[in-house]
Motif scaffolding. Structure first.
Motif: not given
Lengths: 497, 157, 324
Positions: A385-386, A388-390, A392-393, A395, B114-115
């Motif tokens: 699970v990357p 860079e996606i996790l 922000p979520i 946050l 952010l993405f």
């Protein structure tokens, strides 16, 4: 006996069972993701537990924390990155085993001995807490004053190689606790006319900030966010674990015992327990030269220790309302929200809750084995699970979580401020756990100190007039003495680079 | 950014002095000798004592050549510095704008920014952002009745 | 594969949250917070514990009890008075509402609240630990007169709180200088009882129902009841008048309040619900079992009562020298 039946009935509820399964999955996922800690998992769950009855709320927290502490071993063994700080002590060892082709044994040992350590810790918790509560009922403000002092001191004393910065972190926490109305006179202090500050700094947004936001900031500021791909686990992880149990009974017992004790000391939790027991395993080993080359002995001992520490931390939390680690610090906050005030009277007034917590710990450590097996088998995908996606979520969840506690955007500001403070403190080599301890125990320290001064007509001798108080006082002063000596030595030999 | 230990110590010392002077202005508890002013003074003294130790230690024993302010690697690299500031600014923007704009548009915007910044493919990012925000609104806003502000979408449901 | 894990995580969270609570329309359409200005184990705490589930059942919304003790009730009462008047924060107010301003503790009085109902009234008491040498109130007052000032300390509530007033009034009536018995401020009757049992203070002047858990556990002993008649709960415990001949008696009361300016719509729904809860067998049995005195005053009665009470307390506290 009634309490036991009542507790079991509460847990046997399908709603609670479902919650336990979901929180297991959640805990394993968060624990296995490098950068997301067990404490952070708990902090993120608080807004959700806010809407549950007390026991299900406890079920969620207990299961999540047990699972997360174990799951930290997974990326440690596969990627040489500990999932949580509690696995850091033996990450190199576990990775060395993987390199040697023994990843199955390393992770299997992690699961099995985590469960054994956790169950040992639970037994100690279930037997010692009610006994301690009997003693604690005789405690007046003098005893509590010393107990809080001792707890705060221990947090700094064992946790750190830099006592000066540890003490400063603690005092920063105490200073934060000064804000608001919660003092013996009920006078608003340090509020500067801001109504939102009248009730003090809300503990939960502050904790989400220090443990989750600070971590998010650290990860976004890190050079790379991508993890290397992990290999899949194909063999049986349970093969050979029985042989290990027979080979290392002393290590298991020592690890569990030290783990539970360190867990019970305020401020020190699973991470410190695993460092110390890894060291003791090496020190008392017959083959210390094998340590670091992929030798399972240290993993057995400290794997047991870190899970034992998770239960151990609940002892002072339930009996005195003094958190044993940062997870129980959050638990105390949740209990207060549920109108359950931790302390000796909980054992009298709400025995079903207490018994329920013990039973939950047993259950969580038992189901750790099947759930842990599943997690290990799917580790390759969890770790894919990357981040860079996790991030922000995470946050986004932090923002919603902080908001949900008081329904005010002010809490989000508090969270962000503490996130920044936490980030800056770590950058400068200050530990953050003592800050949280200071915020939680500050009001308790003040209340007991001021009450004691009034009772003793302003004489410090009053703090030594009662036998238990005197004993606790002498121990505290002795620890302070040792710390002072160590502090002076630290001045001469600075550890900071 | 990493400040010299002595600088950290000095900042904390200033905080201690502030707490102490503030405590002098707190009135005593009527009818009691020990009120709301005692504990702040003790905290200020403790904080002050240890920050003095830090100032002294940093000044006397820090490795020679330690700068007053060292720039951390993440601050030098424009990408990581940008990431850091962005996360920060977006959260502040949320605090300031949530009542006006509302959780759903603002949440999606924050995630998308952010993405994109982290080079997530934009279509994939958009799907995840919308899904996560709508799910959060449903769970917290609708099921748990957390009054997440509706902002510009007020009246739509 | 990657997506599947996100789905699993999302589902997990969905499940965790989704299980939490169902909902309905109108006030209250989300959880209501009940602020209690006193510590755990006191009567205010107990009352909120019985009321909250009854209101939950009535309105199908969680009523979360939040204890905000400290500063003689200042903290919690201020929190209630300053809450947003939307009906989602209400509180269990106590007699201190009409006392705080007189005591110079907080610039708030009953005019800062919306009364819903006053539901209970209790008299003060005189309680000692089981290992205390005092068997009667008479022995206690004689020792207070004989021993040096400050030898015996008392507790029961915050500085200047109702039970502190109860002590001062009694001492004055017995011709004793109130400063001879220093007051140890506590976060309510519960913590004071705990401290009494631990040997931290000589006696507690809280009401007998508040001390009941410890009295019935054999850890504390009731010496007297500061009411005009004996309590049904402890018929063997004399009134203070019977025990020492003093004419002193003191009452506290508790009720449900909101901040000033609560919409009428909320009162219209809440007051009947409270009345229904109050009249229920469950509530009446609970009050009798705990020994709490039952009272009922609706919004208008409560307002009038507090106006009078406010003036009375000002007079008594001035006369006793507690305030200038």
């Amino acid at each position: 006996m009634d309490a036991i039946i009542q507790a079991l009935l509460l847990i046997a509820d399908p709603y609670v069972i479902l919650l336990i399964c979901l929180s297991s999955a959640f805990g394993l996922f968060v624990g296995a993701m490098p950068g997301l800690t067990a404490t952070m998992a708990t902090a993120l769950l608080v807004p959700i537990t806010f809407f549950m009855p007390p026991l299900p709320a406890m079920a969620v927290i207990v299961t999540t924390s047990c699972m997360a502490i174990f799951a930290g071993d997974i990326p440690g063994a596969l990627l040489r990155i500990p999932g949580t700080p509690a696995s850091a002590a033996y990450t190199n060892e576990a990775y060395a085993m993987t390199v040697k082709g023994q990843a199955e044994t390393a992770l299997g040992a992690g699961v099995v001995f985590s469960a054994i350590g956790g169950i040992f810790g639970t037994i100690v918790l279930a037997t010692s807490a009610p006994l301690l509560a009997e003693v604690a009922i005789k405690f007046s403000s003098f005893e509590y004053f010393w107990l809080v002092c001792l707890g705060l001191t221990c947090a700094v004393f064992i946790a750190l190689d830099d006592p000066v910065k540890g003490m400063l972190a603690l005092f920063i926490g105490l200073a934060v606790a000064l804000i608001g109305l919660e003092n013996p006179a009920g006078l608003p202090r340090f509020v500067f006319g801001v109504t939102d500050l009248m009730s003090g700094i809300e503990m939960i947004p502050a904790m989400i900030g220090m443990f989750a936001i600070a971590e998010v900031l650290r990860i976004v500021a890190a050079a790379t966010t991508r993890l290397p791909p992990a290999r899949a686990i194909s063999g049986s992880i349970f093969k050979g674990q029985w042989t290990l149990t027979k080979k290392y009974p002393k290590q298991i017992l020592r690890g569990s015992t030290i783990g539970v004790l360190i867990g019970a000391l305020p401020g020190a939790g699973a991470d410190i327990a695993s460092w110390i027991t890894y060291a003791t395993a090496k020190k008392f080993s017959k083959e210390p030269e094998k340590f670091g080359t992929g030798h399972v002995e240290g993993i057995v001992e400290s794997g047991a220790a870190n899970n034992a520490a998770v239960s151990g931390a609940w002892i002072p939390a339930l009996v005195f309302g003094i958190p044993g680690d940062s997870i129980t610090a959050i638990v105390i906050g949740v209990l207060y929200l549920k109108n359950i005030i931790p302390g000796p009277m909980v054992f009298v007034n709400q025995p079903a809750i207490v018994t329920g917590i013990f039973a939950l710990f047993f259950l969580a450590n038992l189901i750790l084995i099947p759930f842990g097996w599943l997690a290990i088998k799917s580790a390759k995908h969890i770790l894919a699970v990357p981040r860079e996606i996790l991030m922000p979520i995470v946050l986004l969840f932090c923002i919603v979580g902080a908001f949900a506690v008081t329904n005010s955007p002010f809490a989000i500001g508090v969270m962000l401020a503490f996130g920044l403070i936490g980030f800056l403190m770590e950058e400068h080599g200050f530990p953050v756990a003592p800050v949280i301890l200071g915020i939680i125990l500050g009001p308790m320290l003040e209340q007991n100190f001021v009450t004691s001064m009034i009772k003793s007509d302003g004489s410090f001798l009053g703090f030594f007039n009662r036998p238990i108080a005197a004993g606790l006082g002498v121990v505290t002063l002795a620890v302070w003495g040792v710390m002072l000596l160590r502090g002076l030595k630290a001045i001469r030999v600075p550890q900071t680079a | 950014m990493r400040f010299h230990d002595s600088v950290c110590g000095a900042v904390l010392l200033a905080l201690a002095v502030f707490i102490f002077t503030y405590a002098l202005t707190i009135p005593p508890m009527p009818g009691q000798q020990y009120g709301a002013d005692v504990f702040p003074r003790m905290v200020a003294i403790g904080l002050g004592a240890f920050s003095l130790m830090l100032v002294f230690r940093g000044w006397k024993y820090s490795a020679p050549g330690t700068p007053w302010v060292a720039i951390a690697p993440w601050m030098r690299d424009p990408r990581t510095r940008g990431n850091f500031i962005l996360a920060f600014v977006l959260t502040i923007a949320y605090v300031l704008l949530d009542d006006i704009v509302g959780f759903i548009p603002l949440g999606i915007a924050i995630l998308m920014v952010l993405f994109v910044r982290q080079k997530v493919e934009w279509r994939k990012g958009a799907v995840i952002a919308v899904a996560m925000v709508v799910m959060t609104q449903f769970l917290f806003g609708n099921l748990l009745r957390v009054p997440l502000p509706r902002g510009i979408l007020t009246g739509f449901w | 594969m990657r997506q599947r894990f996100q789905q699993v995580m999302a589902l997990g969270l969905l499940g965790l949250v989704g299980l939490a609570s169902p909902t309905q329309a109108a006030w209250p359409d989300r959880p209501v917070t009940i602020i209690v200005p006193w510590g755990a184990g006191g009567a205010a705490d107990a009352l909120s514990r019985i009321l909250a589930p009854m209101l939950e059942q009535e309105f199908k919304q969680p009523f979360n009890v939040v204890l905000r003790p400290g500063g003689s009730g200042v903290v919690g009462h201020t929190a209630i008075a300053q809450a947003r008047p939307d009906g989602y924060t209400i509180g269990l107010g106590t007699v201190e509402i009409v006392m705080l301003q007189h005591q110079n503790l907080a610039p708030i009085n009953h005019k800062d609240f919306t009364p819903f109902a006053i539901i209970n009234a209790d008299a003060g008491g005189l309680i000692v630990g089981t290992d205390s040498p005092y068997k009667t109130a008479k022995e206690l007052i004689e020792d207070i007169k004989r021993k040096p000032a400050g030898a015996l300390k008392a507790s029961g509530t915050g500085q200047g709180g109702i039970w502190h007033l109860g002590l001062v009034g009694w001492l004055l009536d017995e011709g004793v200088e109130p400063a001879r018995v220093p007051w140890v401020p506590s976060q309510g009757a519960g913590p004071a009882m705990t401290d009494l049992v631990a040997g931290g203070v000589a006696f507690v002047t809280a009401s007998l129902p508040e001390g009941r858990a410890m009295i019935d556990a054999g850890k504390a002993r009731a010496l007297a009841n500061m009411d005009t008649k004996r309590l049904a709960l402890y018929p063997n415990v004399p009134t203070l008048t019977e025990a020492t001949g003093t004419k002193w008696s003191v009452l506290t009361w508790r009720g449900v309040f909101g901040p000033k300016g609560i919409p009428q719509e909320v009162s219209d729904r809440l007051v009947p619900a409270l009345q229904k809860a109050h009249a229920s067998k469950e509530f009446q049995d609970f009050m009798r079992d705990r020994g709490f005195g039952v009272a009922w005053m609706g919004p208008a009665d409560a307002s009038r009562f507090m106006d009078k009470s406010y003036d009375d307390f000002g007079r008594v506290m001035k006369a006793s020298g507690m305030i200038k």
